[in-house]
Scaffold this motif. Structure first.
Motif, short mmCIF file in Angstrom:
data_model
loop_
_atom_site.label_atom_id
_atom_site.label_comp_id
_atom_site.label_asym_id
_atom_site.label_seq_id
_atom_site.Cartn_x
_atom_site.Cartn_y
_atom_site.Cartn_z
N LEU A 249 0.82 -1.21 0.00
CA LEU A 249 0.00 0.00 0.00
C LEU A 249 0.85 1.26 0.00
N GLU A 250 2.01 1.22 0.68
CA GLU A 250 2.90 2.37 0.72
C GLU A 250 3.43 2.72 -0.67
N MET A 251 3.56 1.71 -1.53
CA MET A 251 4.11 1.93 -2.86
C MET A 251 3.17 2.73 -3.75
N GLY A 252 1.89 2.70 -3.45
CA GLY A 252 0.93 3.45 -4.25
C GLY A 252 0.90 3.03 -5.71
N GLY A 253 1.11 1.73 -5.96
CA GLY A 253 1.03 1.23 -7.32
C GLY A 253 2.31 1.31 -8.11
N ARG A 254 3.39 1.83 -7.52
CA ARG A 254 4.67 1.94 -8.23
C ARG A 254 5.79 1.33 -7.38
N TYR A 255 6.51 0.39 -7.96
CA TYR A 255 7.61 -0.27 -7.24
C TYR A 255 8.74 0.73 -6.98
N ASN A 256 9.14 0.84 -5.71
CA ASN A 256 10.21 1.76 -5.31
C ASN A 256 11.38 0.93 -4.79
N LYS A 257 12.42 0.77 -5.62
CA LYS A 257 13.52 -0.11 -5.27
C LYS A 257 14.28 0.35 -4.03
N HIS A 258 14.38 1.65 -3.82
CA HIS A 258 15.11 2.16 -2.66
C HIS A 258 14.37 1.85 -1.36
N LYS A 259 13.06 2.01 -1.39
CA LYS A 259 12.27 1.72 -0.20
C LYS A 259 12.32 0.22 0.13
N VAL A 260 12.25 -0.61 -0.90
CA VAL A 260 12.31 -2.06 -0.68
C VAL A 260 13.68 -2.45 -0.12
#
Length: 296
Positions: A249-260
């Motif tokens: 849900l935090e991604m908001g539909g877009r994969y964020n490699k740094h957050k992961v």
């Protein structure tokens, strides 16, 4: 590079060849991409594509994960191996695990034990049973065959996915990954794929450092790294599955490699993975761990 300069700086300590830290004392890993690994004044340095230079505290690292666009000199590999730091080649953001450089160990005591157990059908199933028991402590496994336990596992893992989907209120249509088509999966599956591969890299380096073989498994078979997949299942619920649903849900539909990458790294450190993996191998095999510092 996944790490920033502050992360690197705080890791630098003076370490001599005679006082190399045990695997449990090492920092888990650093992921590098698009740059060059080389030697300068006997220290390993990283030159990224933007011209930044970062000296790596190689003696305090357990594993280097080298992503796309990386080159490495012969001397850098020699120094890295002498520091007992493994090198793994992975896809972008650790999406795929390609290969691992084997760091030589001083003896083959642990490997011999692993092979002898694997060649004994009863002992091999006992190892599998102990591994399943770690994951499902309430399950009745006495007398179960490997096939029966794997059937039970499949049901419980599917149930786990459903529980996490409900807990985090995430839509879930099942585990899905198409090789070479990472972006075709939904956000949850993308996070699962990337964190699973990173976990395989860390565990491969740890298994090599402890003197075992990643190729001799007790549950998985017919794959390049069966023992790694056996071990990874012990930690996936916390490090990969829960994280994937928690971040969706935090991604908001877009994969964020740094957050992961940051979230996964934090969980690996908080779990103290490198400390527990050695004990988990020992407990699962039913053997006493031996250090690999002295030749047989």
């Amino acid at each position: 590079m996944a790490e920033d300069n502050n992360d690197i700086t705080r890791l630098i300590i003076k370490v001599t060849r005679d006082t190399l830290p045990q695997i449990k004392d090492k920092y888990p890993f650093i992921y590098l991409e698009r740059g060059r690994l080389e030697i300068d004044d006997s220290s390993v340095k990283w030159l990224d594509c933007d011209g930044n230079v970062v000296r790596l505290p190689i003696a305090t690292l357990n594993c280097l994960l080298l992503g796309p666009g990386t080159t490495v000199t012969h001397e850098a590999i020699k120094v890295t191996a002498a520091a007992n730091c493994s090198v793994c080649w992975v896809g972008e953001d650790s999406l795929l695990f390609y290969a691992a450089g084997v760091t030589p160990t001083s003896n083959t005591r642990n490997l011999k034990k692993q092979m002898l157990i694997a060649c004994d059908d009863k002992k091999s199933v006992d190892v599998a049973r102990r591994m399943f028991a770690k994951r499902f402590p309430k399950a009745e496994l006495t007398g179960k065959t490997l096939k029966e336990m794997m059937g039970m596992e499949g049901y419980r893992v599917r149930e786990l996915y459903e529980q996490k989907a409900q807990q985090y209120k995430v839509g879930w249509k099942g585990r899905s990954y198409l090789p070479g088509k990472f972006e075709m999966g939904d956000i949850t599956n993308q996070i699962l794929t990337s964190t699973n591969a990173a976990l395989y890299g860390i565990l491969t380096s740890a298994v090599h450092a402890l003197g075992y073989s990643p190729h001799i498994g007790f549950i998985h078979s017919g794959s390049p790294l069966p023992f790694i997949y056996d071990l990874a299942d012990l930690y996936k619920e916390q490090l990969c599955i829960d994280l994937a649903f928690a971040l969706t849900l935090e991604m908001g539909g877009r994969y964020n490699k740094h957050k992961v990458a940051n979230a996964f790294r934090k969980r690996v450190i908080d779990m103290d993975l490198l400390t527990i993996v050695a004990k988990d191998i020992e407990d699962s095999l039913g053997v006493k761990q031996h250090a690999n510092r002295n030749s047989e």
